[in-house]
Motif scaffolding. Structure first.
Motif, PDB file in Angstrom:
ATOM      1  N   THR A 189      62.201  44.436  17.390  1.00 54.46           N
ATOM      2  CA  THR A 189      61.137  45.139  17.539  1.00 54.46           C
ATOM      3  C   THR A 189      60.703  45.844  18.922  1.00 54.46           C
ATOM      4  O   THR A 189      60.545  47.163  19.117  1.00 54.46           O
ATOM      5  N   HIS A 190      60.635  44.703  19.914  1.00 56.05           N
ATOM      6  CA  HIS A 190      60.455  45.187  21.343  1.00 56.05           C
ATOM      7  C   HIS A 190      61.677  45.877  21.824  1.00 56.05           C
ATOM      8  O   HIS A 190      61.217  47.028  22.702  1.00 56.05           O
ATOM      9  N   LEU A 203      63.129  51.280  23.915  1.00 51.06           N
ATOM     10  CA  LEU A 203      63.985  52.574  23.903  1.00 51.06           C
ATOM     11  C   LEU A 203      63.248  53.829  23.422  1.00 51.06           C
ATOM     12  O   LEU A 203      63.497  54.828  24.104  1.00 51.06           O
ATOM     13  N   ASP A 204      62.195  53.793  22.565  1.00 49.68           N
ATOM     14  CA  ASP A 204      61.432  54.773  22.069  1.00 49.68           C
ATOM     15  C   ASP A 204      60.633  55.295  23.363  1.00 49.68           C
ATOM     16  O   ASP A 204      60.517  56.400  23.572  1.00 49.68           O
ATOM     17  N   ARG A 252      62.167  54.356  15.870  1.00 51.08           N
ATOM     18  CA  ARG A 252      60.907  54.156  15.217  1.00 51.08           C
ATOM     19  C   ARG A 252      61.347  53.340  13.770  1.00 51.08           C
ATOM     20  O   ARG A 252      60.872  52.551  13.335  1.00 51.08           O
ATOM     21  N   TYR A 253      62.411  54.003  13.036  1.00 52.12           N
ATOM     22  CA  TYR A 253      62.772  53.444  11.855  1.00 52.12           C
ATOM     23  C   TYR A 253      63.287  51.794  12.045  1.00 52.12           C
ATOM     24  O   TYR A 253      63.396  50.868  11.380  1.00 52.12           O
ATOM     25  N   GLY A 254      64.420  51.871  13.303  1.00 54.57           N
ATOM     26  CA  GLY A 254      64.832  50.441  13.689  1.00 54.57           C
ATOM     27  C   GLY A 254      63.739  49.493  13.886  1.00 54.57           C
ATOM     28  O   GLY A 254      63.742  48.306  13.674  1.00 54.57           O
ATOM     29  N   ARG A 255      62.723  49.842  14.606  1.00 57.06           N
ATOM     30  CA  ARG A 255      61.617  48.903  14.984  1.00 57.06           C
ATOM     31  C   ARG A 255      60.677  48.488  13.719  1.00 57.06           C
ATOM     32  O   ARG A 255      60.350  47.176  13.503  1.00 57.06           O
ATOM     33  N   LYS A 276      63.570  37.747  11.812  1.00 54.54           N
ATOM     34  CA  LYS A 276      64.726  37.322  12.897  1.00 54.54           C
ATOM     35  C   LYS A 276      65.587  38.444  12.845  1.00 54.54           C
ATOM     36  O   LYS A 276      66.350  38.337  13.625  1.00 54.54           O
ATOM     37  N   GLY A 277      66.005  39.003  11.604  1.00 45.99           N
ATOM     38  CA  GLY A 277      66.656  39.925  11.546  1.00 45.99           C
ATOM     39  C   GLY A 277      68.348  39.815  11.542  1.00 45.99           C
ATOM     40  O   GLY A 277      68.863  40.554  10.403  1.00 45.99           O
ATOM     41  N   ALA A 278      68.947  39.253  12.457  1.00 47.54           N
ATOM     42  CA  ALA A 278      70.530  39.391  12.265  1.00 47.54           C
ATOM     43  C   ALA A 278      71.045  38.763  11.015  1.00 47.54           C
ATOM     44  O   ALA A 278      71.751  39.479  10.682  1.00 47.54           O
TER      45      ALA A 278
END
Length: 536
Positions: A410-411, A416-417, A520-523, A531-533
């Motif tokens: 998220t960070h 990047l944004d 934005r959608y990635g965040r 934890k995502g991966a």
């Protein structure tokens, strides 16, 4: 006596208020009455001469607009510029629309009905002409007095009130006349300051209605009416309503008697108005108008309606002096308020007429291509469609690649944004430079994220620091199918002549729109995946 032709072309719908029994609709006339014609010119004169709110103190203004000149109603024009007139009440047509009958020449027959509205005569041919009008729905505002603005915010009437305006459509032309002595007409032209200008007329002229293009001609000779007396009689029609002076409009013979009386005073006499079948066909109508300076309506009066026809008889043969006197009277007018164009008359030739058809209103000039401003607006709309689509593609690409997002990404996406900034101008080079400063150490979480996250099988780092605009993920999509799906191919060819799709695909606007949406959608996806991966 001379004339000036005044042409009015409607640039927006115009509400020329007419009397109506409807409670929620304001009906509109199909023409600009004499008082309106005078009002348009008076407003222009006052503005150019800087008379302000005290124009009535100017002697020249009073002389021109209330005494010397005659301001005659503006009636619709055909495509070739012929001015129409209100059809005589004596005219009828068969229900199948193939035959005409004139009650001034023939007796009434079954299967015929009265003709109404405007018409144009060319020799023996007579054609009806219609003025295009529409009805527009409006919301009744009741919050204007209490100033709470609730209805404006809600976009509807809190009390459910509505009203309708009938309006003359934009793009139609009308012609009226100003009659008078040459020196007075020249004084008017000089006082107006120009022969063309834009003005306003009718109701609600300070909102969406009433804008007109006005032009006036040079001073011209008045057409000579062909006074062809059939024996001892001439047939006349009222060009505009006649307001009787001292008589009742319902008594047509008495009201029209003023015509004979005036001619008798100016000639050797012998004139009278004939009464009886095939001699007189007339109707009365109320006349009222709103005076803007007063902020109220003038008193309503009864008048003989335009379209009334009658026979004027002369005891004995017509002399040249008689014909000259009649010619002058036709354009001076008879009755009250002649300066406002009331009481105008014209010859109505007694001929056997045939029905014809003419095209109403002067057509718009043929376009030589599309105006550049229209092209600019159309291109902006097409670009907005494409931007919206690449944002959708960005969301789809995030869904495909989110399984490979690093922990705490998220960070990463927020950073990047932030580096992308808020301006699409030079956004690619700006982002590449900013990322270069961030990549001082290749082992940082930020650097690893750029190497791990992919879009369309290529790493994020390559897209953001090395690739060209034509290599972006959205340019790997089927753009031709998109153009066909959005039905934009014809519009693009019309605007640009040839496809400009490649230029749009390589624009900074699409780059910014896609990556701003991707980050934005990635965040949001990372925040929802924990934890995502390892979490889909």
């Amino acid at each position: 006596m001379k004339q000036i032709t005044m042409t009015i072309r409607t640039l927006s719908p115009v509400v020329l208020s007419a009397m109506s029994n409807a409670t929620v609709m304001t009906a509109s006339h199909s023409y600009f009455s004499g008082p309106i014609v005078r009002g348009i010119l008076a407003s222009r004169y006052i503005q150019q001469q800087e008379l302000g709110a005290h124009a009535e103190e100017d002697e020249a203004f009073l002389s021109l607009f209330f005494d010397k000149l005659r301001f005659v109603a503006a009636y619709p024009l055909t495509a070739d510029g012929t001015r129409a007139f209100i059809l005589p009440f004596s005219m009828q047509k068969s229900k199948d629309g193939k035959e005409l009958l004139d009650l001034m020449q023939q007796t009434g027959q079954a299967g015929f009905k009265s003709m109404k509205g405007f018409g144009v005569a060319r020799g023996a041919e007579l054609a009806p002409l219609e003025v295009r009008k529409t009805i527009n729905l409006h919301m009744s505002r009741s919050d204007i007095k209490n100033h709470d603005g609730k209805e404006r915010l809600s976009g509807r009437s809190m009390a459910g009130g509505i009203y309708n305006y009938e309006a003359v459509d934009a793009g139609q032309s009308f012609a009226g006349f100003i009659y008078g002595e040459e020196r007075d007409l020249q004084a008017l032209r000089d006082g107006l300051g120009a022969s063309e200008w834009n003005g306003y007329a009718g109701r609600s002229r300070f909102t969406q209605y009433g804008q007109c293009a006005v032009s006036i001609s040079d001073i011209e000779d008045i057409p000579q009416e062909a006074v062809d007396a059939a024996g001892d009689t001439v047939c006349l029609r009222l060009e505009t309503p006649l307001i009787p002076a001292g008589s009742v409009a319902d008594d047509a013979a008495a009201a029209l008697g003023a015509v004979a009386e005036t001619l008798n005073e100016r000639t050797q006499g012998g004139f009278s108005v004939e009464i009886g079948p095939q001699k007189l066909v007339a109707k009365s109508e109320p006349v009222e108008n709103f005076v803007g300076v007063w902020g109220m309506k003038r008193p309503r009066v009864q008048a003989l309606a335009a379209g009334s026809v009658f026979c004027l008889k002369k005891d004995g043969s017509w002399t040249d002096a008689d014909k000259t006197a009649l010619q002058e009277l036709l354009y001076e007018g008879v009755g009250s308020r002649t300066e406002e164009g009331f009481g105008q008359m014209r010859i109505w030739p007694v001929v056997e007429r045939k029905l014809a058809r003419f095209t109403a209103s002067a057509p718009a000039a043929k376009r030589n291509g599309i105006h550049p401003t229209v092209c600019q607006h159309a291109e902006a709309i097409i670009r907005k469609h494409f931007i919206a689509q690449v944002q959708v593609w960005a969301a789809e690409d995030v869904q495909v690649s989110k399984g490979y997002f690093p922990e705490n990404s998220t960070h990463f996406f927020a950073r990047l944004d932030a580096l992308l900034g808020s301006s699409e101008k030079s956004s690619q080079s700006h982002l590449a430079t900013a990322i270069g400063y961030e990549l001082g150490n290749a082992s940082t979480p930020f650097a690893k994220g750029l190497q791990k996250v992919s879009a369309c099988d290529r790493k994020l780092k390559w897209y953001l620091t090395e690739a060209n605009l034509s290599d972006m993920p959205y340019n790997q999509r089927d753009w031709q199918s998109l153009v066909e799906e959005l039905q934009l191919k014809s519009a693009m060819q019309t605007i640009w002549g040839k496809s400009k799709l490649g230029n749009i695909q390589s624009s900074e606007a699409l780059f910014y729109a896609y990556w701003h949406a991707f980050f934005r959608y990635g965040r949001k996806a990372a925040a929802g995946a924990g934890k995502g991966a390892d979490v889909e």
